[in-house]
Design a protein around this motif. Structure first.
Motif, PDB file in Angstrom:
ATOM      1  N   LEU B 158       6.259  71.104  35.475  1.00  0.00           N
ATOM      2  CA  LEU B 158       6.564  72.499  35.145  1.00  0.00           C
ATOM      3  C   LEU B 158       6.745  72.663  33.634  1.00  0.00           C
ATOM      4  O   LEU B 158       7.132  71.731  32.937  1.00  0.00           O
ATOM      5  N   SER B 159       6.492  73.882  33.172  1.00  0.00           N
ATOM      6  CA  SER B 159       6.805  74.175  31.772  1.00  0.00           C
ATOM      7  C   SER B 159       8.317  74.329  31.647  1.00  0.00           C
ATOM      8  O   SER B 159       9.021  74.469  32.650  1.00  0.00           O
ATOM      9  N   LEU B 160       8.815  74.329  30.418  1.00  0.00           N
ATOM     10  CA  LEU B 160      10.262  74.424  30.211  1.00  0.00           C
ATOM     11  C   LEU B 160      10.833  75.692  30.845  1.00  0.00           C
ATOM     12  O   LEU B 160      11.880  75.675  31.487  1.00  0.00           O
ATOM     13  N   GLY B 161      10.124  76.789  30.677  1.00  0.00           N
ATOM     14  CA  GLY B 161      10.584  78.057  31.228  1.00  0.00           C
ATOM     15  C   GLY B 161      10.618  78.032  32.747  1.00  0.00           C
ATOM     16  O   GLY B 161      11.580  78.492  33.367  1.00  0.00           O
ATOM     17  N   VAL B 190       9.946  84.119  23.784  1.00  0.00           N
ATOM     18  CA  VAL B 190      10.694  85.378  23.812  1.00  0.00           C
ATOM     19  C   VAL B 190      10.578  86.105  25.150  1.00  0.00           C
ATOM     20  O   VAL B 190      11.549  86.653  25.653  1.00  0.00           O
ATOM     21  N   VAL B 191       9.399  86.073  25.729  1.00  0.00           N
ATOM     22  CA  VAL B 191       9.189  86.805  26.984  1.00  0.00           C
ATOM     23  C   VAL B 191      10.079  86.239  28.084  1.00  0.00           C
ATOM     24  O   VAL B 191      10.763  86.979  28.803  1.00  0.00           O
ATOM     25  N   ARG B 197      17.463  86.720  30.629  1.00  0.00           N
ATOM     26  CA  ARG B 197      18.633  87.541  30.320  1.00  0.00           C
ATOM     27  C   ARG B 197      18.770  88.690  31.325  1.00  0.00           C
ATOM     28  O   ARG B 197      19.863  89.007  31.769  1.00  0.00           O
ATOM     29  N   LYS B 198      17.641  89.240  31.681  1.00  0.00           N
ATOM     30  CA  LYS B 198      17.651  90.324  32.657  1.00  0.00           C
ATOM     31  C   LYS B 198      18.178  89.795  33.998  1.00  0.00           C
ATOM     32  O   LYS B 198      18.984  90.437  34.673  1.00  0.00           O
ATOM     33  N   ILE B 218      22.860  85.424  17.692  1.00  0.00           N
ATOM     34  CA  ILE B 218      23.496  86.680  18.089  1.00  0.00           C
ATOM     35  C   ILE B 218      22.605  87.529  18.972  1.00  0.00           C
ATOM     36  O   ILE B 218      23.040  88.129  19.948  1.00  0.00           O
ATOM     37  N   GLY B 219      21.340  87.559  18.630  1.00  0.00           N
ATOM     38  CA  GLY B 219      20.402  88.399  19.362  1.00  0.00           C
ATOM     39  C   GLY B 219      20.397  88.117  20.851  1.00  0.00           C
ATOM     40  O   GLY B 219      20.189  89.022  21.667  1.00  0.00           O
ATOM     41  N   ASP B 220      20.646  86.865  21.236  1.00  0.00           N
ATOM     42  CA  ASP B 220      20.688  86.482  22.640  1.00  0.00           C
ATOM     43  C   ASP B 220      21.683  87.283  23.454  1.00  0.00           C
ATOM     44  O   ASP B 220      21.507  87.488  24.644  1.00  0.00           O
TER      45      ASP B 220
END
Ligand SMILES: Nc1ncnc2c1ncn2[C@@H]1O[C@H](COP(=O)(O)OP(=O)(O)O)[C@@H](O)[C@H]1O
Ligand SMILES: [Mg+2]
Lengths: 259, 328
Positions: B158-161, B190-191, B197-198, B218-220
């Motif tokens: 699997l990929s990391l994501g 980013v995607v 996060r959602k 912070i953006g996270d």
């Protein structure tokens, strides 16, 4: 208890599945494991061509104690060695985390974490090789039970010792020497107690307890018990087990869970 | 109301040994070791209510992971008190462990050689879930994470994501009341970061789960956390509203520009504070509310090859917070 048994079965299954994905060469492990036994049996046969017995032991008896010690070694590899090697590594690189976070009894699962199927086969063959030399008519049911009990006791001793040394990884970091040293064990384990000179006997019962690993089982099978040794074997096993529980608990407090 | 998590004067030190470089260094360390104490977490205090999401931010080595490990019972605190769900975490009582989960971006609990579904199934037994509960929980997680196709593939491939999605399913299958997420989006594109996060937000709303997540960016945390805790060098420097943190200490964003044609510095000045300038490249500091306006202005006026908006680096925010603290 039910849950633990289910989990143990599941762990064994998953390990088998892992093994199968790699189609690891069962035959190869098997051959290398058995070669050792056959070479030893052959040299034993060779020696007994010239002498009728060694130190009061005949060929069959030394053959039996050899097979018992091999069996003890494979059992030790299966339940202790593989798993504790894995745990020592997990302590060092912090992968023990996920085991500690699970609501299960890690200590009960330990013998099955890395259950290695390749060692089941030599075990079965060795049991067979052992049985062909045993005189079944002279061994009663109580003797069988005693033999099995003391065999398991011997494995438990090895298990506890490996566990204690693995716990030291919590303090000293990488700690492979115990696994290297223990590789030499089978050579000492298969020597009948009478062969040890009196002065080192105590040492090999209490400090490096090789004499209590298979000698008790052997004595029971030949109805030639040394009851003091049997008692010592049980007591040492119990003491080591409690020490191993203690060092583990205490070690966990020092777990640093490396990133 | 009783707090679900409460931490008083929590402290953890690590002893690390220092070794000089090279073989000589190793040799001398073999005989005589020099130990150094790292104060990973120093007298931290905070509390959390049920259903809250709190973000922990701080630069690398700030003590975020160490704090989470003490909250989840992995590490024994050197000092202070922790109570989570009324338990002392380090005792690792089964009742406690079956109500929490810790997910670490850098560690995996999955069996690498097998499909992730096998690890889920193992966890079903570990957490004593009934077949029905397991099925419902799995179906819901798989759907929320859109992971139907990947759970039957060997984890190694699997990929990391994708792996992170499976990691989350494995950790949430027992529906924990408290979830600790340690840099769950680290290294992801980013995607997928956005998707995860959602998901975290949805999970929190659906089950009223209490969540702590850490990040050094912070953006996270912007979309996720009303409340943030900032730590640095093991010390807690800010605990409060995300909005006020931004207003007070991270008002600015940085716009990095690459131009197609050379521009004059004077023409750029009206848009914000120039912190870096070359004829074809520039960086501007801009008030965060004005970022959109400024960016479109620049795009209109100049021929721009590339434009990149980023948060202030966490080190800078932390520096301001701790400076401010000393002045008060
Ligand atoms: N297992 C450990 N052994 C020694 N030092 C550690 C260990 N874990 C963390 N540290 C040290 O403690 C400090 C805090 O680390 P950590 O909690 O991992 O920070 P963060 O997660 O905020 O990046 C760092 O200085 C780190 O080097
Ligand atoms: Mg960290």
């Amino acid at each position: 208890m039910r849950k633990n048994i289910d989990l143990i079965i599941q762990y064994i299954k998953l390990n088998l599945q892992t093994e199968l994905t790699y189609r690891s060469n069962l035959i190869f492990t098997f051959i290398s494991a058995m070669t050792y036994v056959f070479v030893f049996v052959l040299s034993l046969k060779f020696v007994f061509n010239y002498v009728p017995q060694i130190g009061g032991y005949n060929y069959d008896q030394l053959y039996v104690i050899l097979m018992l010690s091999q069996l003890w070694w494979y059992a030790n590899v299966l339940v202790a060695r593989k798993n504790f090697q894995y745990i020592a590594k997990a302590i060092n690189n912090g992968t023990l985390d996920y085991h500690l976070l699970k609501p299960y009894s890690f200590r009960i699962l330990t013998p099955f974490l890395k259950f290695d199927f390749r060692h089941l086969m030599p075990i079965i063959i060795t049991v067979f090789l052992l049985f062909i030399k045993l005189d079944f008519s002279s061994i009663g049911i109580l003797q069988w039970l005693g033999a099995i009990l003391f065999f398991m006791n011997g494995v438990l001793v090895a298990y506890s010792i490996t566990s204690i040394f693995t716990s030291f990884s919590f303090w000293v970091g990488r700690n492979n020497s115990i696994f290297d040293i223990s590789l030499e064990m089978p050579d000492l384990v298969r020597i009948p107690i009478e062969f040890f000179p009196f002065i080192v006997k105590g040492f090999f019962i209490f400090f490096v307890p090789v004499i209590i690993m298979v000698n008790p089982t052997f004595q029971i099978l030949y109805n030639n018990m040394d009851y003091i040794l049997l008692a010592e074997a049980l007591i040492i096993s119990l003491v080591l087990f409690f020490i191993s529980e203690f060092t583990w608990k205490y070690g966990l407090k020092n777990y640093t869970s490396a990133n | 109301m009783k707090k679900i998590i409460s931490v008083k004067n929590l402290t953890k030190n690590f002893k690390v040994y220092h070794k000089k470089q090279g073989l000589i260094g190793s040799l001398s360390a073999f005989f005589k070791r020099k130990y150094e104490t790292v104060k990973a977490v120093q007298k931290i205090n905070f509390e959390m209510n049920k259903g809250e999401i709190v973000g922990f931010i701080g630069p690398n080595g700030a003590g975020k992971t160490t704090t989470l490990k003490m909250l989840s019972g992995l590490l024994h605190p050197d000092d202070g008190e922790v109570s989570v769900l009324g338990f002392i975490p380090f005792k690792r009582k089964k009742d406690f462990l079956s109500q929490i989960s810790l997910v670490m971006g850098q560690k995996s609990q999955l069996w690498w050689d097998l499909p992730a579904i096998e690890s889920f199934n193992l966890n079903r037994m570990v957490y004593n879930l009934s077949k029905e509960d397991y099925k419902t929980s799995l179906a819901s997680l798989v759907e929320m994470l859109d992971a139907k196709d990947i759970i039957h593939r060997q984890v190694r491939k699997l990929s990391l994501g994708q792996r992170m999605k499976c990691e989350l399913i494995a950790s949430l299958i027992h529906n924990p009341k408290i979830l600790f997420l340690d840099e769950p989006t680290i290294g992801l594109d980013v995607v997928i970061q956005k998707k995860l996060r959602k998901f975290i937000k949805e999970y929190n709303e659906k089950y009223n789960a209490t969540i702590i997540l850490t990040s050094h960016y912070i953006g996270d945390l912007e979309e996720l956390c009303k409340r943030v805790v900032v730590i640095n060098d093991g010390i807690l420097g800010y605990d409060g509203d995300f909005g006020s943190l931004i207003k007070k200490y991270a008002k600015l964003k940085t716009i990095k520009l690459v131009f197609l044609k050379e521009v004059k510095k004077e023409n750029l000045q009206k848009y914000g504070k120039i912190i870096d300038f070359e004829p074809l490249k520039a960086s501007l500091e801009v008030n965060r509310e004005k970022v959109g306006e400024v960016a479109s202005g620049i795009l209109n006026e100049f021929s721009v090859d590339d434009l990149n908006i980023s948060e202030m680096p966490i080190e800078e925010v932390v520096r301001r917070i701790f400076e401010n603290g000393n002045n008060e």
